[in-house]
Design a protein around this motif. Sequence first.
Motif, PDB file in Angstrom:
ATOM      1  N   UNK A 237      70.380 -46.886  69.325  1.00 52.77           N
ATOM      2  CA  UNK A 237      70.362 -47.398  70.700  1.00 52.77           C
ATOM      3  C   UNK A 237      69.802 -46.347  71.655  1.00 52.77           C
ATOM      4  N   UNK A 238      70.141 -45.078  71.394  1.00 52.81           N
ATOM      5  CA  UNK A 238      69.653 -43.996  72.256  1.00 52.81           C
ATOM      6  C   UNK A 238      68.139 -43.822  72.165  1.00 52.81           C
ATOM      7  N   UNK A 239      67.542 -44.306  71.085  1.00 53.30           N
ATOM      8  CA  UNK A 239      66.096 -44.194  70.909  1.00 53.30           C
ATOM      9  C   UNK A 239      65.336 -45.392  71.462  1.00 53.30           C
ATOM     10  N   UNK A 240      66.051 -46.516  71.689  1.00 47.19           N
ATOM     11  CA  UNK A 240      65.385 -47.723  72.182  1.00 47.19           C
ATOM     12  C   UNK A 240      65.037 -47.584  73.671  1.00 47.19           C
ATOM     13  N   UNK A 241      63.806 -47.922  74.080  1.00 43.46           N
ATOM     14  CA  UNK A 241      63.496 -47.988  75.521  1.00 43.46           C
ATOM     15  C   UNK A 241      64.409 -48.999  76.211  1.00 43.46           C
ATOM     16  N   UNK A 242      64.791 -48.718  77.477  1.00 36.55           N
ATOM     17  CA  UNK A 242      65.763 -49.576  78.158  1.00 36.55           C
ATOM     18  C   UNK A 242      65.115 -50.721  78.938  1.00 36.55           C
ATOM     19  N   UNK A 243      64.030 -51.258  78.415  1.00 36.58           N
ATOM     20  CA  UNK A 243      63.423 -52.459  78.982  1.00 36.58           C
ATOM     21  C   UNK A 243      62.680 -53.170  77.863  1.00 36.58           C
ATOM     22  N   UNK A 244      62.215 -54.372  78.140  1.00 38.84           N
ATOM     23  CA  UNK A 244      61.522 -55.155  77.124  1.00 38.84           C
ATOM     24  C   UNK A 244      62.257 -56.454  76.860  1.00 38.84           C
ATOM     25  N   UNK A 245      61.599 -57.363  76.168  1.00 45.48           N
ATOM     26  CA  UNK A 245      62.193 -58.667  75.892  1.00 45.48           C
ATOM     27  C   UNK A 245      63.405 -58.550  74.980  1.00 45.48           C
ATOM     28  N   UNK A 246      63.354 -57.653  74.015  1.00 52.35           N
ATOM     29  CA  UNK A 246      64.485 -57.477  73.118  1.00 52.35           C
ATOM     30  C   UNK A 246      65.658 -56.818  73.823  1.00 52.35           C
ATOM     31  N   UNK A 247      65.365 -55.944  74.781  1.00 50.36           N
ATOM     32  CA  UNK A 247      66.426 -55.254  75.519  1.00 50.36           C
ATOM     33  C   UNK A 247      67.086 -56.181  76.533  1.00 50.36           C
ATOM     34  N   UNK A 248      66.278 -56.882  77.319  1.00 50.73           N
ATOM     35  CA  UNK A 248      66.832 -57.730  78.381  1.00 50.73           C
ATOM     36  C   UNK A 248      67.541 -58.961  77.832  1.00 50.73           C
ATOM     37  N   UNK A 249      67.233 -59.349  76.597  1.00 47.50           N
ATOM     38  CA  UNK A 249      67.924 -60.482  75.988  1.00 47.50           C
ATOM     39  C   UNK A 249      69.143 -60.053  75.176  1.00 47.50           C
ATOM     40  N   UNK A 250      69.536 -58.769  75.353  1.00 50.63           N
ATOM     41  CA  UNK A 250      70.776 -58.242  74.764  1.00 50.63           C
ATOM     42  C   UNK A 250      70.810 -58.299  73.235  1.00 50.63           C
ATOM     43  N   UNK A 251      69.662 -58.046  72.619  1.00 48.51           N
ATOM     44  CA  UNK A 251      69.621 -57.987  71.156  1.00 48.51           C
ATOM     45  C   UNK A 251      69.780 -56.553  70.644  1.00 48.51           C
ATOM     46  N   UNK A 252      69.932 -55.604  71.569  1.00 47.19           N
ATOM     47  CA  UNK A 252      69.940 -54.195  71.186  1.00 47.19           C
ATOM     48  C   UNK A 252      71.086 -53.856  70.236  1.00 47.19           C
ATOM     49  N   UNK A 253      72.295 -54.284  70.559  1.00 47.50           N
ATOM     50  CA  UNK A 253      73.442 -53.975  69.696  1.00 47.50           C
ATOM     51  C   UNK A 253      73.286 -54.592  68.318  1.00 47.50           C
ATOM     52  N   UNK A 254      72.782 -55.831  68.280  1.00 41.07           N
ATOM     53  CA  UNK A 254      72.559 -56.494  66.992  1.00 41.07           C
ATOM     54  C   UNK A 254      71.522 -55.739  66.168  1.00 41.07           C
ATOM     55  N   UNK A 255      70.450 -55.317  66.818  1.00 43.20           N
ATOM     56  CA  UNK A 255      69.396 -54.600  66.108  1.00 43.20           C
ATOM     57  C   UNK A 255      69.891 -53.264  65.564  1.00 43.20           C
ATOM     58  N   UNK A 256      70.766 -52.597  66.318  1.00 46.84           N
ATOM     59  CA  UNK A 256      71.268 -51.298  65.869  1.00 46.84           C
ATOM     60  C   UNK A 256      72.144 -51.424  64.625  1.00 46.84           C
ATOM     61  N   UNK A 257      72.694 -52.627  64.385  1.00 47.03           N
ATOM     62  CA  UNK A 257      73.568 -52.853  63.233  1.00 47.03           C
ATOM     63  C   UNK A 257      72.843 -53.461  62.043  1.00 47.03           C
ATOM     64  N   UNK A 258      71.549 -53.733  62.205  1.00 52.28           N
ATOM     65  CA  UNK A 258      70.768 -54.349  61.131  1.00 52.28           C
ATOM     66  C   UNK A 258      70.695 -53.413  59.930  1.00 52.28           C
ATOM     67  N   UNK A 259      70.900 -53.964  58.735  1.00 45.88           N
ATOM     68  CA  UNK A 259      70.769 -53.131  57.538  1.00 45.88           C
ATOM     69  C   UNK A 259      69.857 -53.749  56.480  1.00 45.88           C
ATOM     70  N   UNK A 260      69.166 -54.825  56.810  1.00 42.54           N
ATOM     71  CA  UNK A 260      68.157 -55.349  55.888  1.00 42.54           C
ATOM     72  C   UNK A 260      67.062 -56.072  56.666  1.00 42.54           C
ATOM     73  N   UNK A 261      65.955 -56.273  56.009  1.00 41.98           N
ATOM     74  CA  UNK A 261      64.746 -56.825  56.624  1.00 41.98           C
ATOM     75  C   UNK A 261      64.974 -58.231  57.171  1.00 41.98           C
TER      76      UNK A 261
END
Length: 311
Positions: A237-261
Motif C-alpha cells: 500500500x505504501x508503494x501504491x500512488x494515492x490516485x487513480x481508478x483503482x485507488x479511488x474505487x477503494x480496491x487498494x486493500x484488496x489488491x494488497x492482499x492478492x496472492x494469485x494471478x
Amino acid sequence: MEGLYFNINNGYVEGVVRGYKSGLLTSSQYINLTQCDNLEDLKLQLSSTDYGNFLQNYSGPLSTTIIQDNLIKKLFSNYQYIKSQSSGKLTQFLNFINYGYMIDNVILMITGTLHERDKSDILKKCNPLGWFATLPTLTIATDLESLYSTVLIDTPLAPFFKNCISPDDLDDLNIEIIRNKLYKNYLESFYNWVNENFDEPDKSIMTRILILEADKRIINITLNSLNNSELSNQDKIDLYPNFGKLYTNNYINELSEVDDYEQLKSIVENIGEYQQIFSENNDKLKNIGDWFYYLEMELCRNTFTQQFTLK
C-alpha cells in the motif's frame, strides 16, 4: 479568443509539435520497412522520410543498437528545441517529464554500481532526457543516505526522496522498493501540480494520462509481489500512488492482499476500460505492458484532436 491568448506564448511551440507529429511514419512506410532484408535497406527506406538524416553522421557498419541510439538522439534534439522555446507553465511541465527519466537514470546508476559494472558502460545506457550534471558521481556512494546528502540533495529529485531514505543495505529488492517509492512521490507531485496549475482542457487530458500511469504501477507492483513474503500488505500500500481508478474505487486493500494471478485479474476487471487487459484472446497484445502501451497511445493520440493545449 482562447486561441488568441494561447498563441501569444505557446502558438509557435504547438505548431512545431504538430509538425513533428506529421513526420511520423505512415502505415505504407511501415509496410515498406517490413519488406527490408537488412539494415542498409532499412536506412535507404528511411531516407525518404523525416528520419532521413538521423544517421548522416555515422559511416560505420549498422546495428540495431546504433539505430536505436541515433533515434534517441533525434528525439532528444527535438525535445530540447521545444523546451528552449517554452516558458512559464510549459517549461515546468517539460521539467516534470524530465524527472521521470532522471529517476530511471539514478536507479540504473545505483544498480550498476551495486553489481560492479563499468561506470562508462552504465553512463552510456542512461537516457539523455534524464541527464543531470552530478549523475556520474552517483558511483561514489555506497549507501542511499550518503548518496542523497552528497549528490541528490542539490537536484530536482530531492523532494521525491521523502520516505525513501532507510538504513537498509542496498540490494536488488531495496533498490526496487526505492524505485517505486520515488515514482510514487513523483507521480503524486506531478498530478497535484497539474490540478493546481492547468486549466481545461489541459487538466483533463493530462490527469487521464497520469491516472493510467498510476494504475499501471499499482497493477505491476501487485503482480511483481505475488508470492513475495518479504513485502507485507502495508508495504505494498505504501508503494501504491494515492490516485487513480483503482485507488479511488477503494480496491487498494484488496489488491494488497492478492496472492494469485486470478484474484488480481478479478479485481482489475471491475474497472471498465481495464476489462481486456488480461484477455488471452487478442493476438496483437500479448501482455499487460502491451495493453497499457496501447491505452497510453490512444490517450496521447487523442490529445491532438484539441488545439490550444499545453499537452
